[in-house]
Design a protein around this motif. Structure first.
Motif, PDB file in Angstrom:
ATOM      1  N   LEU A 176       0.748  -1.156  -0.089  1.00  0.00           N
ATOM      2  CA  LEU A 176      -0.066   0.129   0.004  1.00  0.00           C
ATOM      3  C   LEU A 176       0.969   1.276  -0.170  1.00  0.00           C
ATOM      4  O   LEU A 176       1.804   1.457   0.800  1.00  0.00           O
ATOM      5  N   GLU A 177       0.401   2.141  -1.003  1.00  0.00           N
ATOM      6  CA  GLU A 177       1.186   3.481  -0.894  1.00  0.00           C
ATOM      7  C   GLU A 177       2.756   3.095  -1.196  1.00  0.00           C
ATOM      8  O   GLU A 177       3.715   3.863  -0.554  1.00  0.00           O
ATOM      9  N   VAL A 215       4.119   6.099  -7.410  1.00  0.00           N
ATOM     10  CA  VAL A 215       3.530   5.774  -5.867  1.00  0.00           C
ATOM     11  C   VAL A 215       1.921   5.217  -6.342  1.00  0.00           C
ATOM     12  O   VAL A 215       1.173   5.586  -7.174  1.00  0.00           O
ATOM     13  N   ASP A 229      -3.492   3.066  -4.169  1.00  0.00           N
ATOM     14  CA  ASP A 229      -4.165   2.722  -3.051  1.00  0.00           C
ATOM     15  C   ASP A 229      -3.324   2.984  -1.697  1.00  0.00           C
ATOM     16  O   ASP A 229      -2.151   2.486  -1.704  1.00  0.00           O
ATOM     17  N   ASP A 230      -3.812   3.829  -0.964  1.00  0.00           N
ATOM     18  CA  ASP A 230      -3.129   4.331   0.328  1.00  0.00           C
ATOM     19  C   ASP A 230      -3.649   3.277   1.465  1.00  0.00           C
ATOM     20  O   ASP A 230      -4.238   2.331   1.213  1.00  0.00           O
ATOM     21  N   PHE A 231      -3.197   3.365   2.632  1.00  0.00           N
ATOM     22  CA  PHE A 231      -3.475   2.582   3.828  1.00  0.00           C
ATOM     23  C   PHE A 231      -5.019   2.688   4.158  1.00  0.00           C
ATOM     24  O   PHE A 231      -5.648   1.714   4.816  1.00  0.00           O
ATOM     25  N   SER A 237      -7.387   3.567   1.613  1.00  0.00           N
ATOM     26  CA  SER A 237      -8.358   3.020   0.487  1.00  0.00           C
ATOM     27  C   SER A 237      -8.132   1.557   0.509  1.00  0.00           C
ATOM     28  O   SER A 237      -9.207   0.768  -0.005  1.00  0.00           O
ATOM     29  N   TYR A 261       6.700   4.411   6.886  1.00  0.00           N
ATOM     30  CA  TYR A 261       5.610   3.374   6.584  1.00  0.00           C
ATOM     31  C   TYR A 261       4.626   4.018   7.907  1.00  0.00           C
ATOM     32  O   TYR A 261       3.560   3.728   7.826  1.00  0.00           O
ATOM     33  N   LYS A 303       2.735   6.612   6.815  1.00  0.00           N
ATOM     34  CA  LYS A 303       1.692   6.098   5.760  1.00  0.00           C
ATOM     35  C   LYS A 303       0.473   5.528   6.496  1.00  0.00           C
ATOM     36  O   LYS A 303      -0.797   5.656   5.986  1.00  0.00           O
ATOM     37  N   LYS A 313      -3.376   6.590   8.373  1.00  0.00           N
ATOM     38  CA  LYS A 313      -4.856   6.516   7.806  1.00  0.00           C
ATOM     39  C   LYS A 313      -5.570   5.230   7.873  1.00  0.00           C
ATOM     40  O   LYS A 313      -6.577   4.718   7.592  1.00  0.00           O
TER      41      LYS A 313
END
Length: 533
Positions: free
Chosen positions: A109-110, A117, A120-122, A124, A155, A158, A161
């Motif tokens: 993720l991310e 990059v 999807d981040d943490f 979504s 991390y 990141k 979220k």
């Protein structure tokens, strides 16, 4: 006070010690209008009391019709006909399976890779996971300029979220005394018990055999699991040059440049080096018969080797890479590549017979615009496919509905074995008194359909587009909170928890005895008389 009561009390206190910061994070994101569902903001504290009634409760070793009673995020009781008061929320699971939430051992993720990059981040990515029945995942921390500490700190930021539980693996991309000391720090203070070594991506993440051996030795001493991305990076580099020389620049060149034999070679090499050091080995994203057969041979000889296929390798084939539309073909580019038809069935069979042990996703999502960067050169297409939301449904449809595995096997392959390997069982991966209340309710008579329009990832495409099947996850409960019900998500960023994973899992049991047997078998050094001449 009994042992179980003491455990529950300690866990209850720990929860309320860590919750205020989670609530603060959640409220910050909610103030910005980020989240799913009207009632999510400020919901860091789980529903205090919950009863799941009348379902078939499935663990990896047993199934029974029973009720599951939850208080403050912890499973308190699993028994038939539990009586409760009016202050308890009741969910009727009659005719449905009540199972541990899925644990995905392999996500990104991310993640910054190949100049981009991932989309999807943490939040979504985890929201998508929860909608698909996964309640914990383990992501890969990438060092910053080789620094494990800097990577971990990046991390941590990141993951602010996060909306569900997660853990970390750590990649090793160089070797020196600083890295060696940092590995010890990660295990003893940061809750990391696994380190990944890339045998591919020459000039970027790839390491050589000397580093691999040093890393394996350090993992062994720390009780940490060594993991490998197994492809021969030097040969892949040559294969890529060859394809370009032949004028093959499209996505099909990706598969042609890194054939299964190169995955098999690297898998065999990693297995032999792990055997030389005498340390357990975990082979990520097993995509081919070639790699699977090397794992089977090693396990038959008694070596501790774990093989992780991923859902795309079980359910797809490489024909998509030859699609005439670039955008369609590019969405299937990942490494190792999705293989020819036949490899999928062989991997399914290996999973059903115990040659392979658990299923991940390698969820690593780049959108169509990012993938288009390689329209004239497949080497520039960012590698990765989706799967964090689809895994539980596709594995059920592919493996259970086809009769290849049982319902208890399904729990083992999607949750329990991952918890055991990474040493968080039975807190995770089980529906037992004292376990975290990470639970899914699956209706075997309901159907699902996968589309990019309906999924919860930020990705604009889906490699499983249009797939339909039986077995739908209707409810997801994470930490005692109902986060997915009636096709609606109710989650907010900042409510997730970092799960520390202790070293020396069951895979290390008896390894010292093997070392002792080896030393006693050497019959060396030989005592020789000194020469008198």
């Amino acid at each position: 006070m009994g042992f179980r009561s003491q455990v529950l009390r300690i866990l209850f206190l720990i929860f309320f010690i860590i919750t205020p910061s989670s609530l603060s994070q959640s409220n910050q994101f909610c103030d910005a209008g980020i989240g799913y569902g009207d009632s999510t903001c400020g919901t860091g504290i789980p529903s205090s009391k919950l009863l799941i009634k009348g379902g078939t409760v499935v663990n990896s070793h047993h199934q029974q019709v029973a009720d599951v009673y939850v208080e403050d995020g912890i499973i308190v009781a699993v028994n038939p006909d539990i009586g409760v008061g009016d202050d308890v929320t009741v969910i009727d699971a009659t005719g449905k399976f009540v199972m541990p939430g899925g644990i995905d051992p392999h996500t990104h993720l991310e993640f910054g890779f190949m100049d981009y990059v991932m989309i999807d981040d943490f939040f979504s990515g985890q929201a998508a996971a929860l909608a698909g029945g996964t309640t914990m995942h383990i992501d890969f921390v990438i060092p910053v300029d080789g620094s494990l500490t800097a990577g971990f700190e990046a991390y941590e930021k990141k993951a602010k979220k996060a909306c569900m539980d997660y853990g970390f693996h750590m990649a090793i991309t160089k070797w020196d005394e600083t890295v060696s000391r940092e590995m010890e720090l990660m295990v003893k203070e940061k809750g990391i018990n696994s380190f990944k070594f890339f045998m591919a991506y020459k000039g970027a993440l790839m390491i050589n055999d000397e580093l691999l051996l040093e890393g394996f030795k350090k993992c062994k001493s720390l009780g940490a699991l060594a993991m490998v991305h197994a492809e021969n990076g030097d040969a892949v580099y040559e294969g890529q040059k060859k394809m370009i020389e032949l004028g093959i620049t499209g996505p099909e060149g990706h598969a042609l440049s890194r054939p299964a034999v190169l995955e098999g070679e690297a898998t065999a090499r990693a297995i032999r080096l792990a055997d030389f050091v005498n340390t357990p080995l975990y082979v990520v994203h097993v995509m081919s018969i070639d790699a699977m057969e090397e794992i089977a041979k090693a396990r038959k000889s008694g070596q501790r080797v774990i093989g992780e296929p991923i859902v795309s390798g079980l359910a797809l084939d490489e024909s998509w890479l030859w699609h005439p539309d670039f955008e369609t073909a590019a969405r299937y580019v990942m490494s190792p590549p999705i293989r020819k038809r036949g490899h999928d069935k062989a991997l399914q069979a290996a999973l059903s017979t115990g040659v392979l042990q658990l299923v991940g996703t390698d969820h690593c999502t780049f959108n169509s615009t990012q993938k288009a960067h390689g329209i004239d050169d497949f080497r520039k297409i960012p590698n990765g496919v989706n799967g964090i939301e689809e895994r539980m449904h596709v594995v059920w449809d592919t493996m259970v509905e086809s009769g290849q595995i049982s319902v208890t096997d399904y729990v083992r392959l999607t949750s329990t074995e991952c918890a055991r390997i990474f040493n968080v069982y039975p807190r995770k991966g089980a529906i037992l008194p004292g376990s975290d209340a990470d639970i899914i309710i699956l209706n075997p008579n309901s159907s699902f359909e996968i589309t990019a329009k309906s999924h919860h990832s930020r990705l604009d495409t889906n490699v499983y587009e249009g797939r339909r099947g039986k077995g739908k996850i209707e409810v997801t409960i994470a930490g005692g909170r109902v986060v997915w019900e009636n096709n609606q998500l109710k989650v907010a960023p900042g409510t997730g928890r970092y799960i520390q994973m202790p070293p020396f899992s069951y895979l290390f049991d008896g390894m010292d005895k093997k070392d002792a047997d080896y030393l006693s078998s050497l019959q060396a050094p030989v005592k020789r008389a000194k020469s008198t001449t």
